[in-house]
Design an enzyme around this catalytic site. Structure first.
Site, PDB file in Angstrom:
ATOM      1  N   SER A 173       0.844  -1.193   0.000  1.00 27.11           N
ATOM      2  CA  SER A 173       0.000   0.000   0.000  1.00 27.11           C
ATOM      3  C   SER A 173       0.883   1.248   0.000  1.00 27.11           C
ATOM      4  CB  SER A 173      -0.963  -0.038   1.187  1.00 27.11           C
ATOM      5  OG  SER A 173      -1.975   0.933   1.034  1.00 27.11           O
ATOM      6  N   GLU A 299      -8.861  -4.703  -5.591  1.00 29.90           N
ATOM      7  CA  GLU A 299      -8.345  -3.759  -4.589  1.00 29.90           C
ATOM      8  C   GLU A 299      -9.453  -2.860  -4.038  1.00 29.90           C
ATOM      9  OE1 GLU A 299      -5.137  -3.170  -3.588  1.00 29.90           O
ATOM     10  OE2 GLU A 299      -3.921  -4.338  -4.972  1.00 29.90           O
ATOM     11  N   HIS A 424      -7.301  -5.611  -1.224  1.00 30.72           N
ATOM     12  CA  HIS A 424      -6.133  -4.736  -1.181  1.00 30.72           C
ATOM     13  C   HIS A 424      -4.968  -5.371  -0.415  1.00 30.72           C
ATOM     14  CE1 HIS A 424      -3.700  -1.203  -0.922  1.00 30.72           C
ATOM     15  NE2 HIS A 424      -3.938  -0.970   0.355  1.00 30.72           N
TER      16      HIS A 424
END
Length: 525
Positions: A173, A299, A424
């Site tokens: 991330s 995601e 994600h």
């Protein structure tokens, strides 16, 4: 340096007070301690607002952590390797540059491999990324903390059995975006030899601060500081407590979830980046090293939850689509009102269609996936592949979630409104043990963890040109990636497709960064 060896197979060694800093200053190495340091407890986390969606620290306070936080953790299988130093993975935590800490990710899944794991803390939010877009407060202090941690690794990791010239930086991330940033910065050149960026890129729209000077002044005014002279502003802000400064950021959270992030700095020898990332990639300013970029197939589903999206009031959002979507899709303030409405309608036509939003939340999740992650990750991968000599690879995590993991996610986020694929950063949960998202110890999870660690990560880390791996630019103009769909490596196949931004997103002409009166910065792909 002295240390205590744990009795377990892995020795957990946490070095204390490696770095020190003053508010809004670049960190410097701390004086070494003397004697034996007992590394038996996790270090302080960096001060941060505790966002409800990321609650990972047991506290009733909105502000958690400490300014005394620039620590790193070293996990090693052996202090005296048999004849050779081991590969090193430096993992950078995610959290939108606002929250998180190094020991969010642990070594258990890597325990049987000959690799040293280092996890790091770095300053977050306002304390790590405040910028007045000038030499007084240039910004990027959190990224410079990461550079200093890499310098520490380069100098000391051999004492823990790791090779200073066998370092792979990795992150998920915003940690993945940080890896992307470290690859382009001249400050980190020579400090790592490989890079793995999971579910994040510096070209994602949330990965750079929009109008940093304006945001900084809003916080200064909120704590009673003048804004006519930035030297006076900074002096005044330093007289406020760190808790007050961090708490004041709540004023911005209704309009933006991740307000403080990296910036383009004024040119100087200490600038982490003084041009837009696109221009820095094109100019080969940073590190030309083998790189691996990844993203999950779904995601965006992760972000159909508070505080990003109030799914319980989806009909109200639907009625105000033209007004609300620009904030969710991160292009508010980029256009005049007519153009903004035009972009909003183009997005609705492509992802939602003519029906109700509540009947096509999967389309909204796909919109968020492409806007927040897929487009920027693919752009960065392709740009690097075209402008550096070292190979660039990519994979997409597209593995059906085992039932035990599905039940755990539903316990955390509730039952999804539609069937979703891999979420994600979900691939990294099979490489590192993560308390927030624990992977159950079942046969499917064990097999997938082995596939990721041995056949993808370690194959990349231990090789240079990877045999039978297709690079992202091998079939231009299409984007080539490994589609990870099963636990058996033979099930995973390479695909070549048009990148998500190849026509649609590029045609929208959403700027990569807003021009500001101070910097006048822009970039073109």
């Amino acid at each position: 340096m002295s240390f205590v060896e744990d009795s377990e197979q892995w020795n957990r060694l946490t070095s204390r007070r490696n770095f020190v800093y003053d508010k809004e200053k670049r960190a410097v190495p701390s004086d070494p301690w003397t004697g034996i340091f007992h590394a038996t407890q996790a270090p302080n986390v960096c001060m941060q607002l505790q966002l409800k969606v990321f609650e990972s620290i047991n506290s009733s306070s909105d502000v958690v952590g400490s300014e005394d936080c620039l620590y790193l953790n070293v996990y090693t299988p052996k202090l005296q390797p048999d004849g050779k130093l081991l590969n090193v993975i430096v993992q950078i935590h995610g959290g939108g540059y606002q929250v998180g800490f190094g020991h969010m990710t642990g070594p258990s899944f890597l325990l049987d491999r000959d690799v040293v794991l280092v996890t790091i803390n770095y300053r977050l939010g306002l304390l790590g990324f405040l910028s007045f877009e000038d030499s007084v407060v240039p910004g990027n202090f959190g990224l410079k903390d990461q550079v200093l941690a890499l310098q520490w690794v380069n100098k000391h990791i051999s004492a823990f059995g790791g090779g200073p010239n066998k370092v792979t930086i990795a992150g998920m991330s915003s940690g993945g975006a940080a890896v992307d940033s470290l690859m382009l910065s001249p400050l980190s050149k020579g400090l790592f030899q490989k890079a793995i960026s999971n579910s994040g890129s510096e070209l994602n729209p949330w990965a750079m601060t929009k109008e940093p000077r304006k945001l900084g002044f809003l916080i200064a005014e909120a704590v009673g500081c003048p804004t006519t002279d930035t030297k006076i502003t900074l002096k005044c802000m330093r007289e406020r407590s760190a808790e007050q400064l961090v708490s004041s950021v709540k004023l911005l959270m209704d309009r933006m979830i991740f307000p403080f992030a990296p910036v383009v700095e004024p040119p100087s020898s200490e600038a982490f980046m003084d041009k837009h990332p696109v221009d820095m990639i094109k100019s080969n300013a940073g590190s030309d090293v083998p790189a691996l970029f990844s993203y999950s197939i779904d995601e965006g589903q992760t972000f159909l939850a508070k505080p990003f999206f109030d799914i319980d009031h989806v009909d109200e959002f639907d009625k105000a689509w033209n007004e609300k979507l620009p904030g969710l899709a991160l292009y508010d303030g980029f256009f005049d009102s007519d153009k903004e409405k035009e972009v909003s309608q183009a997005l609705r036509k492509r992802f939602i269609g003519d029906g109700k939003l509540s009947d096509n939340l999967k389309g909204l999740a796909k919109l968020i996936s492409e806007r927040y992650f897929d487009d920027g990750i693919q752009k960065s991968s392709l740009l690097r592949a075209q402008h550096q000599d070292s190979p660039v690879y990519s994979y997409r995590f597209n593995f059906p979630r085992p039932a035990a993991e599905q039940a755990h996610l539903e316990k955390m986020f509730g039952k999804p409104k539609f069937e979703a694929g891999s979420l994600h950063g979900e691939d990294t949960f099979y490489v590192f043990d993560t308390p927030m998202f624990p992977v159950k110890d079942g046969p499917e999870a064990r097999a997938l963890s082995k596939t990721f660690i041995d056949d993808i990560w370690m194959t990349f880390i231990e090789g240079n040109q990877i045999a039978n791996w297709s690079t992202v630019d091998s079939k231009l103009p299409q984007f080539t990636f490994l589609d990870v769909i099963g636990t058996n490596p033979k099930e995973n196949v390479f695909r070549s497709e048009n990148s998500v931004g190849h026509s649609f997103w590029n045609a929208l002409n959403i700027p990569l960064q807003v021009k500001s009166a101070k910097s006048g910065l822009h970039a073109e792909l």
